[in-house]
Design an enzyme around this catalytic site. Structure first.
Site: not given
Ligand code: GLU
Length: 305
Positions: A65, A68, A190, A241, A259
């Site tokens: 993430s 992102k 994604y 989060y 994650v």
């Molecule tokens: N690729 C992970 C997912 O979509 C990213 C989640 C993350 O790192 O928070 O679940």
């Protein structure tokens, strides 16, 4: 200032390394379950270019993430303020992969860092770029000064094979007309985006543009100062989060976790810092990574608060 700051980092690292790791590996992406949980590294980069790291700071890991922030940067650069019609800037107060609030907010994700929001950002990039996979990678190569950076097919395929929730999110958002491309194509992009790998040194260097008013350390402009300010604000309020408040409370810096167990954080006009420890706390943030950053900002007194 550097050597005393580096001493603090070294001491905090040793102290945190000795703690019992109460976290758990992310197993819902099979490839992430194969990582050695004892990996532990930290690296900081000052805006004058000097940098320092300890432990497994030069070992690559899946940044997940954290990418992102980079996809948001590119989409924001392309679309400008219009972007906020597609995704909001509020903490979600729910899990990163939750479907709950999409129903109430009619397909507008609460922010660009939860999965739903990042999927909408991928859709925007697919619409506005000729080849989102290639163009986004080129953008990250430029920002990071890593011309050989590639997606990890192994990680992307592993996530795709079990990507039921993200598929549900993308289809659900499309039912509200907030996805314009085919869900399958958006998700492929994604998963590629989330599969990027970097080490702590590379990650801390990559994020210096956000500590430096939108410019890389060589002066090249990535985004405007105003946009960098806003991205940092979203990192502070939504980067962890459902634990963003706790991160601000304990560490006191804008940042983003993934994650894969990585966290990158920054102090505007001063430095960036990246940590990696794969085991996650119940909120999905690196257990030791967060503890280590708390130690560093508490002892150095270098936080935004
Ligand atoms: N690729 C992970 C997912 O979509 C990213 C989640 C993350 O790192 O928070 O679940």
């Amino acid at each position: 200032m550097h050597s005393s700051y580096y001493n603090i980092i070294e001491n905090a690292y040793r102290l945190t390394k000795a703690l019992e790791d109460k976290g758990k590996l992310a197993t819902y992406i099979p490839e992430l379950a194969n990582v050695d949980p004892s990996n532990f590294g930290i690296h900081t980069t000052n805006l004058d270019g000097t940098n320092f790291g300890v432990g497994d700071n030069l070992k690559k890991f899946s940044i997940q993430s954290i990418a992102k922030v980079l996809s948001l940067t590119l989409a924001y650069k392309i679309l400008g303020e219009e972007i906020w019609e597609r995704v909001d800037v509020e903490p979600s107060g729910t899990k990163f992969d939750s479907l709950l609030l999409l129903e109430s907010y009619e397909g507008i994700p609460r922010n660009p860092f939860i999965n739903s929001g990042a999927i909408v950002i991928c859709d925007i990039l697919m619409t506005h770029l000729n080849n989102a996979h290639k163009d986004f990678l080129d953008f990250v190569r430029d920002v990071s000064d890593l011309p050989d950076l590639t997606y990890s097919d192994k990680i992307a395929d592993s996530e795709k094979a079990k990507g039921y929730r993200n598929t549900a999110l993308c289809n659900f958002i499309k039912s509200f007309d907030n996805i314009n491309n085919e869900p399958e194509d958006v998700l492929d992009f994604y998963f590629d985006m989330c599969s990027l790998e970097m080490n702590c040194q590379q990650l801390s260097k990559t994020f210096t543009f956000l500590a430096n008013g939108g410019r890389k350390l060589d002066g090249k402009k990535i985004i405007s100062k105003g946009k960098a300010k806003r991205i940092n604000a979203i990192m502070l309020t939504c980067g962890f989060y459902d634990e963003s408040g706790e991160f601000a409370f304990r560490v006191g810096l804008p940042g983003k976790s993934g994650v894969g167990g990585g966290i990158v954080a920054l102090y505007p006009q001063q430095y960036t810092i990246a940590v990696w420890s794969p085991k996650l706390n119940p909120n999905g943030n690196s257990f030791k990574g967060m503890t280590l950053l708390e130690e560093v900002t508490t002892h150095s007194e270098l936080s935004i608060f």
